[in-house]
Design a protein around this motif. Structure first.
Motif, PDB file in Angstrom:
ATOM      1  N   ASN A  20       0.846  -1.197   0.000  1.00 41.73           N
ATOM      2  CA  ASN A  20       0.000   0.000   0.000  1.00 41.73           C
ATOM      3  C   ASN A  20       0.881   1.247   0.000  1.00 41.73           C
ATOM      4  O   ASN A  20       0.661   2.172   0.766  1.00 41.73           O
ATOM      5  N   TRP A  22       1.447   4.086  -1.499  1.00 37.64           N
ATOM      6  CA  TRP A  22       0.995   5.478  -1.434  1.00 37.64           C
ATOM      7  C   TRP A  22       0.232   5.768  -0.154  1.00 37.64           C
ATOM      8  O   TRP A  22       0.358   6.852   0.420  1.00 37.64           O
ATOM      9  N   MET A  23      -0.541   4.786   0.294  1.00 37.57           N
ATOM     10  CA  MET A  23      -1.272   4.995   1.539  1.00 37.57           C
ATOM     11  C   MET A  23      -0.304   5.084   2.708  1.00 37.57           C
ATOM     12  O   MET A  23      -0.474   5.882   3.618  1.00 37.57           O
ATOM     13  N   THR A  24       0.728   4.238   2.651  1.00 33.44           N
ATOM     14  CA  THR A  24       1.752   4.302   3.683  1.00 33.44           C
ATOM     15  C   THR A  24       2.365   5.691   3.709  1.00 33.44           C
ATOM     16  O   THR A  24       2.504   6.315   4.756  1.00 33.44           O
ATOM     17  N   PHE A  25       2.685   6.168   2.503  1.00 35.05           N
ATOM     18  CA  PHE A  25       3.284   7.493   2.385  1.00 35.05           C
ATOM     19  C   PHE A  25       2.354   8.549   2.991  1.00 35.05           C
ATOM     20  O   PHE A  25       2.788   9.413   3.759  1.00 35.05           O
ATOM     21  N   ALA A  26       1.068   8.429   2.670  1.00 39.34           N
ATOM     22  CA  ALA A  26       0.104   9.410   3.182  1.00 39.34           C
ATOM     23  C   ALA A  26       0.033   9.358   4.707  1.00 39.34           C
ATOM     24  O   ALA A  26       0.042  10.397   5.381  1.00 39.34           O
ATOM     25  N   SER A  27      -0.030   8.135   5.253  1.00 41.02           N
ATOM     26  CA  SER A  27      -0.123   8.005   6.710  1.00 41.02           C
ATOM     27  C   SER A  27       1.128   8.547   7.386  1.00 41.02           C
ATOM     28  O   SER A  27       1.055   9.283   8.366  1.00 41.02           O
ATOM     29  N   SER A  29       3.141  10.725   6.234  1.00 37.28           N
ATOM     30  CA  SER A  29       3.154  12.190   6.113  1.00 37.28           C
ATOM     31  C   SER A  29       2.250  12.827   7.154  1.00 37.28           C
ATOM     32  O   SER A  29       2.595  13.854   7.740  1.00 37.28           O
ATOM     33  N   ALA A  30       1.092  12.194   7.378  1.00 41.24           N
ATOM     34  CA  ALA A  30       0.169  12.744   8.377  1.00 41.24           C
ATOM     35  C   ALA A  30       0.838  12.779   9.749  1.00 41.24           C
ATOM     36  O   ALA A  30       0.773  13.788  10.461  1.00 41.24           O
ATOM     37  N   LEU A 187      -6.894  11.790  11.623  1.00 45.23           N
ATOM     38  CA  LEU A 187      -6.325  11.804  10.280  1.00 45.23           C
ATOM     39  C   LEU A 187      -5.711  10.448   9.961  1.00 45.23           C
ATOM     40  O   LEU A 187      -5.954   9.851   8.917  1.00 45.23           O
ATOM     41  N   THR A 191      -6.729   7.482   7.337  1.00 44.59           N
ATOM     42  CA  THR A 191      -5.822   7.053   6.269  1.00 44.59           C
ATOM     43  C   THR A 191      -5.646   5.546   6.306  1.00 44.59           C
ATOM     44  O   THR A 191      -5.735   4.866   5.288  1.00 44.59           O
ATOM     45  N   THR A 195      -6.527   1.828   3.777  1.00 43.74           N
ATOM     46  CA  THR A 195      -5.722   0.647   3.459  1.00 43.74           C
ATOM     47  C   THR A 195      -6.440  -0.605   3.946  1.00 43.74           C
ATOM     48  O   THR A 195      -6.340  -1.656   3.346  1.00 43.74           O
TER      49      THR A 195
END
Lengths: 297, 228
Positions: A20, A22-27, A29-30, A187, A191, A195
């Motif tokens: 995952n 991109w989702m990992t990246f998003a989480s 980043s959050a 947040l 996110t 996933t």
């Protein structure tokens, strides 16, 4: 739990981070953004607090002793002040010492007061500190009523305002930090929820073939933990290097005003530990929160 | 052995799916569950593996009342029941081998046993040579065979299938049925909900017809009995 099973959970959690991407990246980043804000706020808060308590520590009551008081009367006054419950310490400063202090504090210009050494117009003084700086006003009121206390000074007016200001800023800071933490948790939980929605089928099958809830939860728990830890790297690096330069820049300037800020070591390490802990907690919390509903099959 | 006594199921939204079912299915039986859509077939099936709890009544699986089973014990129940669905429910990122092995991994089976059991089971469903392929590279019938392999790899005593041939063409359906026959021949109880008239009328087994949440017919070597 068997070591083999634990290794499987660790492997699965890493696999899922990668799968995952991109989702990992998003989480992450959050977590990163939140921790940077919280970190910066925390550093400022702690330093304000430090400055405030130094200032508070400096607040003292100067009790001018009536010149007509004899040695014995002074002793009685001292006893009475010591008996006030809010009082922490009392120190005697003779009028000669007071004059010396005055001359010293004025530097070159102070020399004009030299002649007064012969005929000192100042009073002997008791310097009183309250146990709790905010009780200064209370203690001062009580001292005022005592015999031979000619004048009681503690920076009336400005001290009250200072205390008010310090208290308000402490509360505001606390509320802000707590608010930020909650925002971050929601947040992250949202996110990670995305996933998990993608992995709904996996959980469903696990449940169908008889995996226990604990077994299903483990990889998600670890995944949250990794996200939190990854997310705390950048904030720690940023906050500590920023503090390193800020300390170098500010410390000498503030020292002129007798203001001290927290030293780089150990403060930055404490902040780092706090950020790692917070990252781990919000990561785990977010991931556990988001999968709760999927376990109810 | 599966036994239901006066089982009722009312969903929270007010729909009554099952109202008073009494039935006994012995170990080793092969049972078709037939009936119109919305008659309660799926609910009946779901209650056997505790996907749904009955609102009233007793369900005994091998002597254990699963309607009163604690949530914590449900995984242990499911290890004795294999479930097959119309939509296969395979994990698209895992190979055929991994999909089947998954069922054993999550119940913490020994790794060397996993390999042996998975290969044996894939052999049984005739997919040994496609073990390394991904589900998307297989036909629908082959995917269903993988899903069956996953449900039986743990040698459960009961295999439940909810419309296993629903998505497959007639010819493939026969292949799938022969696998279920084989599973049954090896001693497992098979409970299959189906709309496939041809199959029910050709491969004769006990038929339980459910309508409006009640059993309206229960015959050994029965007929499908509806126009399809």
């Amino acid at each position: 739990m068997k070591a083999r099973t634990f290794r499987r959970h660790v492997r699965e959690s890493f696999k899922s981070l990668g799968r995952n991407g991109w989702m990992t990246f998003a989480s992450v980043s959050a977590v990163t953004v939140t921790l940077i804000i919280v970190g910066v706020f925390f550093v400022i808060m702690m330093n304000l607090n430090k400055v405030a308590s130094t200032i508070e520590e400096d607040v003292e009551i100067r009790v001018h002793i009536d010149p007509v008081a004899k040695q014995q009367d002074q002793q009685v006054l001292r006893k009475k002040i010591e008996q006030i419950p809010e009082v922490k310490s009392i120190e005697f400063s003779s009028k000669e010492e007071e004059l010396d202090n005055l001359i010293d504090s004025l530097g070159e210009e102070g020399k004009v007061f030299k002649p007064f050494e012969q005929d000192n117009p100042l009073n002997d003084v008791f310097i009183v500190k309250a146990k709790n700086p905010t009780d200064t006003m209370k203690a001062a009121k009580k001292i005022e009523n005592l015999e031979y206390a000619a004048k009681v000074k503690y920076g009336q007016g400005s001290v009250e305002k200072l205390f008010k200001f310090i208290e308000t800023s402490r509360n505001v800071g606390l509320v802000l930090i707590i608010g930020l933490l909650f925002t971050a948790m929601f947040l992250i939980s949202n996110t990670i929820k995305i996933t998990i929605v993608a992995r709904r089928r996996e959980i469903e099958i696990m449940k169908l073939v008889g995996a226990t809830n604990t077994f299903i939860r483990w990889p998600f728990f670890l995944e949250g933990l990794w996200i939190g830890l990854l997310g705390s790297i950048l904030p720690i690096a940023l906050v500590s290097s920023a503090y390193y330069y800020a300390y170098d820049y500010l410390e000498p300037k503030l020292a002129n005003h007798f203001i001290k800020i927290l030293e780089f070591n150990p403060f930055v390490y404490q902040v780092a530990c706090l950020l790692i802990l917070m990252g781990a907690l919000i990561g785990i919390w977010g991931s556990m929160m988001s999968m709760r509903k999927f376990l109810k099959v | 052995m599966i036994q239901m006594q006066d089982v009722h199921k009312k969903y929270p939204n007010g729909v009554t799916a099952v109202s008073g079912i009494d039935v006994k299915i012995d170990q080793g039986e092969f049972v078709y569950i037939v009936g119109p859509s919305g008659a309660g077939k799926s609910t009946f099936i779901k209650m056997i593996y505790r996907e749904e709890k009955p609102s009233k009544g007793v369900i005994l699986i091998n002597g254990v009342d699963i309607s009163r089973l604690k949530d914590k014990k449900v995984p242990l129940l499911r290890r004795n029941i294999g479930v097959v669905f119309q939509d296969f429910k395979l994990l698209p990122t895992l190979t055929v081998f991994e999909n089947v092995a998954f069922a054993l991994e999550v119940i913490e089976e020994q790794p060397n046993l996993i390999k042996k059991k998975v290969m044996e089971t894939l052999d049984l469903v005739g997919l040994k040579h496609k073990a390394r392929m991904l589900p998307t590279e297989l036909s629908g019938g082959e995917q269903q065979r993988v899903s069956i392999a996953r449900s039986i790899v743990n040698s459960p005593k009961i295999v439940i299938a909810d419309e296993p041939t629903g998505n497959l063409d007639p010819e493939t359906s026969w292949e799938i049925m022969s696998i279920f026959e084989e599973i049954n021949a090896r001693g497992a109880t098979v409970v299959m909900a189906t709309h496939n008239k041809e199959i029910v009328n050709t491969i004769k087994h006990r038929v339980i017809a459910i309508e409006s949440g009640r059993i309206v017919r229960d015959e050994q070597r029965g007929e499908y009995g509806y126009e399809s």
